[in-house]
Design a protein around this motif. Structure first.
Motif, PDB file in Angstrom:
ATOM      1  N   ASP A 179      -6.333   1.811  15.167  1.00 53.71           N
ATOM      2  CA  ASP A 179      -6.551   0.953  13.996  1.00 53.71           C
ATOM      3  C   ASP A 179      -7.418  -0.249  14.348  1.00 53.71           C
ATOM      4  OD1 ASP A 179      -4.399   0.122  15.644  1.00 53.71           O
ATOM      5  OD2 ASP A 179      -3.692  -1.251  14.092  1.00 53.71           O
ATOM      6  N   THR A 347       2.590   5.058  13.587  1.00 49.90           N
ATOM      7  CA  THR A 347       1.349   4.819  12.839  1.00 49.90           C
ATOM      8  C   THR A 347       0.594   6.110  12.536  1.00 49.90           C
ATOM      9  OG1 THR A 347      -0.337   4.409  14.563  1.00 49.90           O
ATOM     10  CG2 THR A 347       1.077   2.539  13.939  1.00 49.90           C
ATOM     11  N   GLY A 375       5.059   4.336   9.592  1.00 45.70           N
ATOM     12  CA  GLY A 375       3.809   3.635   9.289  1.00 45.70           C
ATOM     13  C   GLY A 375       3.908   2.156   9.633  1.00 45.70           C
ATOM     14  N   ARG A 378       0.467  -2.755   8.926  1.00 40.48           N
ATOM     15  CA  ARG A 378      -0.975  -3.041   8.848  1.00 40.48           C
ATOM     16  C   ARG A 378      -1.763  -1.909   8.208  1.00 40.48           C
ATOM     17  NH1 ARG A 378       0.220  -4.658  14.317  1.00 40.48           N
ATOM     18  NH2 ARG A 378      -0.386  -2.577  15.018  1.00 40.48           N
ATOM     19  N   GLU A 379      -1.124  -0.770   7.879  1.00 37.85           N
ATOM     20  CA  GLU A 379      -1.914   0.369   7.417  1.00 37.85           C
ATOM     21  C   GLU A 379      -1.328   0.981   6.154  1.00 37.85           C
ATOM     22  OE1 GLU A 379      -1.867   3.439  10.416  1.00 37.85           O
ATOM     23  OE2 GLU A 379       0.280   3.706  10.240  1.00 37.85           O
ATOM     24  N   VAL A 380      -2.151   1.787   5.499  1.00 39.65           N
ATOM     25  CA  VAL A 380      -1.742   2.489   4.286  1.00 39.65           C
ATOM     26  C   VAL A 380      -1.733   3.985   4.595  1.00 39.65           C
ATOM     27  CG1 VAL A 380      -2.376   2.993   1.891  1.00 39.65           C
ATOM     28  CG2 VAL A 380      -2.806   0.708   2.838  1.00 39.65           C
ATOM     29  N   ASP A 381      -0.714   4.697   4.083  1.00 39.92           N
ATOM     30  CA  ASP A 381      -0.669   6.150   4.266  1.00 39.92           C
ATOM     31  C   ASP A 381      -1.581   6.797   3.225  1.00 39.92           C
ATOM     32  OD1 ASP A 381      -0.114   8.796   4.618  1.00 39.92           O
ATOM     33  OD2 ASP A 381       1.933   8.711   3.838  1.00 39.92           O
ATOM     34  N   HIS A 382      -2.710   7.335   3.690  1.00 40.28           N
ATOM     35  CA  HIS A 382      -3.655   7.987   2.775  1.00 40.28           C
ATOM     36  C   HIS A 382      -3.349   9.474   2.625  1.00 40.28           C
ATOM     37  CE1 HIS A 382      -6.076   4.398   2.455  1.00 40.28           C
ATOM     38  NE2 HIS A 382      -6.152   4.310   3.774  1.00 40.28           N
TER      39      HIS A 382
END
Length: 444
Positions: A179, A347, A375, A378-382
């Motif tokens: 990331d 992540t 997750g 800091r992140e989005v699950d796409h």
């Protein structure tokens, strides 16, 4: 002079360790964080350090503010208030960079093994002389009179760039934190920049081809198993169910035999780095030898417990290299038992980037159970990766489990259960412990 410190995000591993250290040095320390229980808070509570919910009232009065890296004005009321009202705060790594100038400082950097090696160096040195230290498992010790300071030097987001220690170990370079880092070369460049900041001695694992490219104005000492190309060489390895015994040579000179009560080839390397650093820094190796024997490990690194006769190992391993090392250690200690791995990917970005490597590493176990991907904030699950994608690549017997139902784990006899991950894998572990305990009661 005693100061009052307020930590915004005090339950973070580095933050809690720093809070404990400053508290022990005689400063007034408090902090704020989310309500959710985190394993670092026990040490803070035992020390009498107050932990408050996030609230702007915590900032009242004359306090030195230290802010955790996860918190920003858009997700934290205290940071937003500080920015709005011109209150200054330092990030953990900024504060540490200034703090360490008052000591002879010794850093431990590397993609893997930082925490265990920092713990080992801290344990040995603090038993020889007055030492302050910060370990990434949330442990810290402070002494106002200490000459030496040992700390974990974290590469994520190049946080180690404010650090200028006299000595440093670098355990390895590996592609991780996808990331942030764009490539292995990007990771190398970060470590190479850090290496330029060491002044008296750099101790590098000599069998890592990326590390061999590092340059520094400080003397570089390589350590490893290979006699031809390293300065500090570990040989005559005896790996048993009570730990590891080995000899160390320095440029042909026999420094004697050493024993560590920990497991896995990686821990022999960590110990060789510690021996090398302390030898060059002028410490009596007989004292080093004596105190290595009593190093019991750090939190969440091969932490063992027995529940109803069943061995459970808890480990922070969340990268393929770490998984291989942890499973190797389990095989050394329990050669006649089935090794069952329970792994939670940490992540989505790391899982996508290292999917094949994760499968290959987990195949070192006899059976594999997977938890849902954890997750990061800091992140989005796409939706680009699911835990089923990893399971499909595992050759060994495997299944996906939930924290609510861990009963498939009971389908093994004479097994050791290794729970691995950096998310909330411990909730799965606690469920399994409760299940094992209930079996005792139901039999009676």
């Amino acid at each position: 002079m005693s100061n009052t410190y307020h930590f915004i995000g005090i339950k973070g591993a580095g933050m809690s360790a720093l809070a404990l250290m400053l508290h022990q040095m005689g400063h007034t320390v408090q902090g704020s964080d989310v309500e959710k229980y985190y394993f670092t808070q026990r040490g803070l509570e035992q020390a009498g350090i107050k932990i408050y919910p996030f609230d702007v009232k915590n900032l009242e009065g004359d306090k030195i503010l230290i802010a955790g890296n996860a918190f920003r004005p858009d997700n934290n009321v205290e940071i937003a208030y500080a920015d709005e009202h011109g209150l200054t705060y330092k990030r953990y790594h900024e504060f540490l960079g200034e703090f360490m100038r008052d000591f002879v400082s010794m850093g431990v950097a590397g993609a893997h093994g930082k925490t265990s090696t920092t713990g080992m160096l801290s344990h040995v040195l603090s038993n020889i002389t007055d030492t302050s230290y910060l370990i990434g498992d949330g442990t810290g010790r402070g002494s106002a009179a200490a000459k030496y300071f040992v700390f974990e030097s974290d590469e994520y987001e190049r946080h180690f760039m404010p650090y200028h220690p006299e000595y440093s170990i670098i355990t390895n370079i590996d592609f991780d934190h996808p990331d942030y880092f764009t490539s292995l070369e990007d990771v190398f460049n970060a470590f190479n920049d850090y290496a330029k900041q060491i002044s008296k001695g750099l101790f590098i694992y000599g069998e890592d081809k990326e590390l061999r490219r590092i340059t520094s104005s400080a003397p570089i000492y390589y350590y490893g198993f290979d006699k031809e190309n390293n300065d500090f060489v570990a040989s005559n390895l005896l790996r048993s169910t009570t730990g590891s015994t080995f000899n160390v040579h320095f440029r042909g000179e026999d420094l004697g035999q050493f024993h560590i009560p920990t497991f896995g080839r990686h821990n022999i390397m960590n110990a060789t780095a510690v021996i090398g650093l302390l030898h060059i820094a002028g410490f009596d190796l007989n004292l080093v030898r004596e105190h290595l024997k009593t190093f019991a490990g750090v939190k969440r690194r091969f932490t063992e417990k027995v529940v109803n006769g069943t061995v459970i190992i808890d480990d922070f391993a969340h990268h393929p290299t770490e998984i291989i090392a942890t499973l190797d250690a389990a095989r050394q200690k329990y050669p006649s038992k089935e090794i069952v791995a329970i792994f939670q990917p940490h992540t989505f970005t790391r899982t996508i980037a290292l999917l094949d490597e994760f499968a290959e590493a987990l195949n070192q176990a006899d059976a594999v159970y997977l938890a849902q991907i954890y997750g990061s904030a800091r992140e989005v699950d796409h939706g680009d990766v699911k835990v089923e994608d990893l399971e499909a690549k595992i050759v060994k017997r495997s299944a996906i489990i939930t924290a609510e139902n861990v009963s498939p784990l009971l389908d093994h006899d004479n097994a050791v259960y290794v729970f691995m991950g950096a998310g909330d894998i411990q909730t799965y572990e606690y469920s399994f412990e409760r299940l094992l305990s209930s079996l005792t009661h139901s039999v009676q």
